[in-house]
Design a protein around this motif. Structure first.
Motif, PDB file in Angstrom:
ATOM      1  N   ASP A 119      27.372  -3.561  45.603  1.00 16.06           N
ATOM      2  CA  ASP A 119      27.180  -2.149  45.274  1.00 16.06           C
ATOM      3  C   ASP A 119      27.766  -1.275  46.382  1.00 16.06           C
ATOM      4  N   GLU A 176      19.623  -7.603  37.240  1.00 22.86           N
ATOM      5  CA  GLU A 176      18.549  -7.266  36.300  1.00 22.86           C
ATOM      6  C   GLU A 176      18.892  -7.703  34.889  1.00 22.86           C
ATOM      7  N   GLU A 177      20.161  -7.531  34.507  1.00 23.44           N
ATOM      8  CA  GLU A 177      20.561  -7.830  33.134  1.00 23.44           C
ATOM      9  C   GLU A 177      20.745  -9.317  32.872  1.00 23.44           C
ATOM     10  N   LYS A 182      21.936   6.742  43.339  1.00 26.63           N
ATOM     11  CA  LYS A 182      22.229   5.860  42.208  1.00 26.63           C
ATOM     12  C   LYS A 182      21.811   4.431  42.532  1.00 26.63           C
ATOM     13  N   LEU A 220      15.003  -2.878  39.589  1.00 30.68           N
ATOM     14  CA  LEU A 220      15.090  -4.340  39.657  1.00 30.68           C
ATOM     15  C   LEU A 220      13.877  -4.927  40.364  1.00 30.68           C
ATOM     16  N   VAL A 236      23.475  -4.956  41.605  1.00 30.59           N
ATOM     17  CA  VAL A 236      22.044  -4.866  41.307  1.00 30.59           C
ATOM     18  C   VAL A 236      21.795  -4.811  39.797  1.00 30.59           C
ATOM     19  N   SER A 237      22.575  -4.014  39.079  1.00 31.16           N
ATOM     20  CA  SER A 237      22.346  -3.884  37.638  1.00 31.16           C
ATOM     21  C   SER A 237      22.575  -5.201  36.902  1.00 31.16           C
ATOM     22  N   SER A 238      23.562  -5.986  37.337  1.00 28.89           N
ATOM     23  CA  SER A 238      23.831  -7.258  36.657  1.00 28.89           C
ATOM     24  C   SER A 238      22.787  -8.312  36.992  1.00 28.89           C
ATOM     25  N   ASN A 274      17.894   4.068  42.477  1.00 27.23           N
ATOM     26  CA  ASN A 274      17.312   3.964  41.132  1.00 27.23           C
ATOM     27  C   ASN A 274      17.471   2.557  40.569  1.00 27.23           C
ATOM     28  N   ALA A 275      18.655   1.986  40.734  1.00 24.38           N
ATOM     29  CA  ALA A 275      18.906   0.648  40.199  1.00 24.38           C
ATOM     30  C   ALA A 275      18.104  -0.410  40.950  1.00 24.38           C
ATOM     31  N   TYR A 276      18.053  -0.292  42.282  1.00 22.78           N
ATOM     32  CA  TYR A 276      17.374  -1.316  43.086  1.00 22.78           C
ATOM     33  C   TYR A 276      15.867  -1.288  42.854  1.00 22.78           C
TER      34      TYR A 276
END
Length: 368
Positions: free
Chosen positions: A127, A105-106, A155, A163, A101-103, A158-160
């Motif tokens: 994830d 977004e990035e 955790k 995004l 998920v973080s990648s 928060n990331a999802y």
């Protein structure tokens, strides 16, 4: 946000974001990937299908659920010409195999083309693979286990949510996808479902089979079956059990390293004194070959999908329930990635959502 309905004078540019669910090209040999299949279906679908013509709809717990026994659409030559003459339809994928998920977004959000009309997000599976290694950690109480699980889910939440919030602010109609369960029928020896952080395993160079001066202790057939049902050969399963003092969890971890010998060394004192297998009276009862890992993965993915559904409800977004769609071994190219069969199922529903769902209503609808 626009209503997302594909009328006769509206162009459609679907952008796929996420992981190998959409970026499955390397796993399907000469077949076409999911993005190409979406393009294929987009070019054959009617411009504005009626949801009632191919699906049933019911309201349950605040959701509208739509299902269809056949999602394949057909058009006459005249209809197709009228559609393509009035609209341009295409799909683009910015999804990357292995993304979390973080990648997304990035690295992916910034690559969404400016003329995109619809976004479809499928993320969370990797994830789960990385985060839920916590389920293999030994704890003293169930409460400790639940606390560890809750931390992982928090955790991910928060990331999802971050995004999805960023994608919603882009102003394009957005559809989310749930995470599906791996295909355990294609499980291979050495495959570690929880992937990323491998648990500590005994060193085969220092752990030797116990020497027996008396008759070797019996191997519980139920323990042996747990390993052989996962695809590990019986001889290696026996060796691993003996190397780990008949602890099936440690034996499984050792087998996953691939360093267990195929046969015991000839100089083993107990080579002629093989441990007998004890079969319990109730061993005849049939059980799913992957019952244990299936149960654990089901719990993990339920937590992940709960976060996805919560986000969909909060923002009023439609959801494609991949966990209800990817259910047949033919849908998979391996344990995880979709085959062209599974990809076509997804492509048909993606097109159905972008051409028929009214995003302006802000209603969470589950599609499967």
């Amino acid at each position: 946000m626009s209503n997302g309905l594909a009328g006769r004078n509206r162009d459609i540019h679907v952008v796929l974001l996420g992981d190998s669910v959409f970026d499955n090209r390397r796993y399907i040999n000469d077949d076409i990937d999911v993005c190409a299949q979406v393009n294929q279906v987009l070019h054959s679908a009617p411009p504005s299908p009626s949801p009632s013509s191919s699906s049933s709809s019911s309201s349950s717990c605040g959701f509208a659920t739509t299902t269809s026994s056949s999602l394949t659409t057909t058009t006459t030559e005249g209809d197709a010409e009228a559609s393509t003459a009035a609209t341009e339809r295409r799909a683009t994928s910015v999804a990357v195999d292995g993304a979390v998920v973080s990648s997304v977004e990035e690295a992916q959000v910034g690559r969404v083309p400016g003329d995109a009309t619809h976004l479809v997000l499928s993320a969370g599976g990797n994830d789960a693979l990385r985060g839920f290694g916590v389920l293999e950690v030994r704890v003293s109480t169930v409460q400790d286990a639940l606390i560890s699980l809750a931390k992982v889910v928090a955790k991910f939440r928060n990331a999802y949510v971050a995004l999805v919030t960023e994608l919603v602010t882009k102003g394009h109609p957005l559809c989310l996808c749930t995470v599906y369960k791996p295909c355990f029928g294609k499980f291979q020896p050495g495959f570690n479902f929880f992937g990323a952080v491998a648990p500590a395993v005994p060193d085969a160079s220092t752990v030797k089979p116990k020497k027996h001066t008396e008759a070797a202790p019996a191997i519980d057939k139920a323990l042996l079956d747990q390993l052989t049902n996962m695809g590990f050969p019986e001889p290696q399963s026996k060796i691993a059990l003996k190397m780990c003092s008949f602890n099936v969890e440690e034996a499984l971890e050792l087998l996953c390293t691939g360093i267990v010998p195929e046969t015991e060394s000839s100089d083993s004192e107990d080579s002629d004194n093989e441990a007998p297998i004890v079969q319990h009276p109730d061993d005849g009862a049939e059980e799913s070959p992957f019952a244990a890992i299936d149960t654990v993965s089901g719990m993990a993915l339920s937590a992940i999908n709960g976060v996805i559904l919560d986000a969909a409800c909060h923002f009023g977004l439609p959801v494609i329930c991949l966990d209800k769609i990817m259910t047949d071994p033919a849908d998979f190219a391996n344990q995880i990635e979709p085959s062209s069969v599974g990809g076509m199922k997804m492509a048909q529903i993606i097109v159905r959502v972008v051409t028929s769902h009214n995003f302006a209503e802000g209603k969470t609808t589950l599609y499967h």
